[in-house]
Design a protein around this motif. Structure first.
Motif, PDB file in Angstrom:
ATOM      1  N   LYS A   1       0.806  -1.225   0.000  1.00 17.11           N
ATOM      2  CA  LYS A   1       0.000   0.000   0.000  1.00 17.11           C
ATOM      3  C   LYS A   1       0.842   1.280   0.000  1.00 17.11           C
ATOM      4  CE  LYS A   1      -3.874  -2.271   0.172  1.00 17.11           C
ATOM      5  NZ  LYS A   1      -4.730  -2.369  -0.971  1.00 17.11           N
ATOM      6  N   ASP A   2       2.189   1.162   0.043  1.00 20.43           N
ATOM      7  CA  ASP A   2       3.020   2.363  -0.075  1.00 20.43           C
ATOM      8  C   ASP A   2       2.874   2.925  -1.479  1.00 20.43           C
ATOM      9  OD1 ASP A   2       3.982   2.301   2.489  1.00 20.43           O
ATOM     10  OD2 ASP A   2       5.883   1.350   1.973  1.00 20.43           O
ATOM     11  N   LYS A   3       3.150   4.206  -1.616  1.00 22.39           N
ATOM     12  CA  LYS A   3       3.075   4.856  -2.915  1.00 22.39           C
ATOM     13  C   LYS A   3       4.490   5.085  -3.446  1.00 22.39           C
ATOM     14  CE  LYS A   3      -1.344   7.081  -2.270  1.00 22.39           C
ATOM     15  NZ  LYS A   3      -2.090   6.375  -3.256  1.00 22.39           N
ATOM     16  N   ILE A   4       4.596   5.081  -4.769  1.00 22.20           N
ATOM     17  CA  ILE A   4       5.863   5.292  -5.451  1.00 22.20           C
ATOM     18  C   ILE A   4       5.753   6.567  -6.268  1.00 22.20           C
ATOM     19  CG2 ILE A   4       7.479   4.361  -7.158  1.00 22.20           C
ATOM     20  CD1 ILE A   4       6.387   1.565  -6.400  1.00 22.20           C
ATOM     21  N   LYS A   5       6.805   7.376  -6.225  1.00 17.64           N
ATOM     22  CA  LYS A   5       6.850   8.624  -6.987  1.00 17.64           C
ATOM     23  C   LYS A   5       7.833   8.439  -8.138  1.00 17.64           C
ATOM     24  CE  LYS A   5       8.225  13.452  -6.407  1.00 17.64           C
ATOM     25  NZ  LYS A   5       8.698  14.433  -5.413  1.00 17.64           N
ATOM     26  N   TYR A   6       7.429   8.857  -9.344  1.00 20.23           N
ATOM     27  CA  TYR A   6       8.279   8.790 -10.520  1.00 20.23           C
ATOM     28  C   TYR A   6       8.634  10.220 -10.932  1.00 20.23           C
ATOM     29  CZ  TYR A   6       6.384   4.075 -10.739  1.00 20.23           C
ATOM     30  OH  TYR A   6       6.012   2.795 -10.441  1.00 20.23           O
ATOM     31  N   VAL A   7       9.914  10.484 -11.138  1.00 18.46           N
ATOM     32  CA  VAL A   7      10.373  11.795 -11.580  1.00 18.46           C
ATOM     33  C   VAL A   7      10.984  11.614 -12.965  1.00 18.46           C
ATOM     34  CG1 VAL A   7      11.868  13.758 -11.070  1.00 18.46           C
ATOM     35  CG2 VAL A   7      10.856  12.449  -9.182  1.00 18.46           C
ATOM     36  N   ILE A   8      10.353  12.204 -13.965  1.00 20.57           N
ATOM     37  CA  ILE A   8      10.815  12.070 -15.337  1.00 20.57           C
ATOM     38  C   ILE A   8      11.799  13.205 -15.628  1.00 20.57           C
ATOM     39  CG2 ILE A   8      10.122  11.960 -17.764  1.00 20.57           C
ATOM     40  CD1 ILE A   8       7.326  11.061 -16.673  1.00 20.57           C
ATOM     41  N   GLN A   9      13.029  12.833 -15.946  1.00 21.14           N
ATOM     42  CA  GLN A   9      14.087  13.798 -16.217  1.00 21.14           C
ATOM     43  C   GLN A   9      13.999  14.294 -17.663  1.00 21.14           C
ATOM     44  OE1 GLN A   9      16.442  14.620 -13.668  1.00 21.14           O
ATOM     45  NE2 GLN A   9      14.946  13.486 -12.465  1.00 21.14           N
ATOM     46  N   SER A  10      14.621  15.431 -17.930  1.00 26.19           N
ATOM     47  CA  SER A  10      14.581  16.006 -19.282  1.00 26.19           C
ATOM     48  C   SER A  10      15.240  15.103 -20.314  1.00 26.19           C
ATOM     49  CB  SER A  10      15.231  17.390 -19.293  1.00 26.19           C
ATOM     50  OG  SER A  10      16.577  17.294 -18.861  1.00 26.19           O
ATOM     51  N   ASP A  11      16.173  14.238 -19.893  1.00 24.60           N
ATOM     52  CA  ASP A  11      16.830  13.339 -20.843  1.00 24.60           C
ATOM     53  C   ASP A  11      16.039  12.052 -21.072  1.00 24.60           C
ATOM     54  OD1 ASP A  11      17.217  11.893 -18.515  1.00 24.60           O
ATOM     55  OD2 ASP A  11      19.395  11.827 -18.667  1.00 24.60           O
ATOM     56  N   GLY A  12      14.849  11.946 -20.458  1.00 21.85           N
ATOM     57  CA  GLY A  12      14.000  10.775 -20.632  1.00 21.85           C
ATOM     58  C   GLY A  12      14.189   9.708 -19.575  1.00 21.85           C
ATOM     59  N   SER A  13      15.216   9.838 -18.754  1.00 20.50           N
ATOM     60  CA  SER A  13      15.392   8.862 -17.682  1.00 20.50           C
ATOM     61  C   SER A  13      14.357   9.122 -16.587  1.00 20.50           C
ATOM     62  CB  SER A  13      16.811   8.927 -17.109  1.00 20.50           C
ATOM     63  OG  SER A  13      17.056  10.192 -16.532  1.00 20.50           O
ATOM     64  N   VAL A  14      14.082   8.090 -15.817  1.00 17.79           N
ATOM     65  CA  VAL A  14      13.058   8.186 -14.779  1.00 17.79           C
ATOM     66  C   VAL A  14      13.659   7.777 -13.447  1.00 17.79           C
ATOM     67  CG1 VAL A  14      10.813   7.343 -14.000  1.00 17.79           C
ATOM     68  CG2 VAL A  14      11.243   7.642 -16.444  1.00 17.79           C
ATOM     69  N   LEU A  15      13.477   8.618 -12.451  1.00 18.64           N
ATOM     70  CA  LEU A  15      13.876   8.290 -11.088  1.00 18.64           C
ATOM     71  C   LEU A  15      12.653   7.768 -10.357  1.00 18.64           C
ATOM     72  CD1 LEU A  15      15.961  11.469 -10.183  1.00 18.64           C
ATOM     73  CD2 LEU A  15      16.828   9.248 -10.920  1.00 18.64           C
ATOM     74  N   MET A  16      12.837   6.744  -9.592  1.00 20.66           N
ATOM     75  CA  MET A  16      11.736   6.161  -8.838  1.00 20.66           C
ATOM     76  C   MET A  16      12.091   6.286  -7.364  1.00 20.66           C
ATOM     77  SD  MET A  16      10.323   2.348  -9.346  1.00 20.66           S
ATOM     78  CE  MET A  16      10.013   1.368  -7.911  1.00 20.66           C
ATOM     79  N   GLN A  17      11.182   6.789  -6.573  1.00 17.02           N
ATOM     80  CA  GLN A  17      11.429   6.935  -5.146  1.00 17.02           C
ATOM     81  C   GLN A  17      10.159   6.656  -4.367  1.00 17.02           C
ATOM     82  OE1 GLN A  17      11.419  11.641  -4.997  1.00 17.02           O
ATOM     83  NE2 GLN A  17      13.419  10.960  -5.568  1.00 17.02           N
ATOM     84  N   ARG A  18      10.347   6.372  -3.123  1.00 20.03           N
ATOM     85  CA  ARG A  18       9.197   6.165  -2.245  1.00 20.03           C
ATOM     86  C   ARG A  18       8.518   7.509  -2.043  1.00 20.03           C
ATOM     87  NH1 ARG A  18       8.795   2.913   3.201  1.00 20.03           N
ATOM     88  NH2 ARG A  18       6.942   3.910   4.030  1.00 20.03           N
ATOM     89  N   ALA A  19       7.212   7.562  -2.248  1.00 20.93           N
ATOM     90  CA  ALA A  19       6.459   8.797  -2.035  1.00 20.93           C
ATOM     91  C   ALA A  19       6.220   8.959  -0.546  1.00 20.93           C
ATOM     92  CB  ALA A  19       5.139   8.756  -2.795  1.00 20.93           C
TER      93      ALA A  19
END
Length: 110
Positions: free
Chosen positions: A34-52
């Motif tokens: 039930k935890d949430k995940i945050k996705y951060v889309i970088q300008s170069d198209g890469s994606v960072l994934m972190q715990r929200a």
């Protein structure tokens, strides 16, 4: 000096674009059900994934904001724009107030 070691993991998307977060990723992010995940889309198209980070709701504030929303819908004629003089007045009232949002609350304030 320790070399940084990258850990790779992959998963497969289902027909409904769902996936299982791989175990090493769950462990690295300290994820539980039930935890949430945050996705951060970088300008170069890469994606960072972190715990929200979960923010606990304030029931009193939520009720007040709901009251305001209903009141604005029922009485839109009472709404008025924030004028320059209003903004200047607010700025003068808080000009000498220092606030540290990271400071812990005193027992009497909690």
């Amino acid at each position: 000096m320790h070399a940084q070691m990258a850990l790779e993991a992959e998963s497969t998307l289902t027909d409904r674009f769902q996936t299982t977060v791989p175990g090493p990723v769950r462990q690295a992010l300290h994820l539980s059900k039930k935890d949430k995940i945050k996705y951060v889309i970088q300008s170069d198209g890469s994606v960072l994934m972190q715990r929200a980070e979960t923010v606990e709701a304030d029931p009193v504030l939520d009720q007040f904001l709901s009251f305001l929303a209903v009141d604005m819908q029922r009485h839109p004629e009472k709404l008025q724009p924030l004028t320059t003089s209003m903004r200047q007045r607010v700025a003068s009232l808080v000009a000498d107030v220092d606030i540290d949002l990271d400071a812990p609350l005193a027992d009497k304030d909690e």
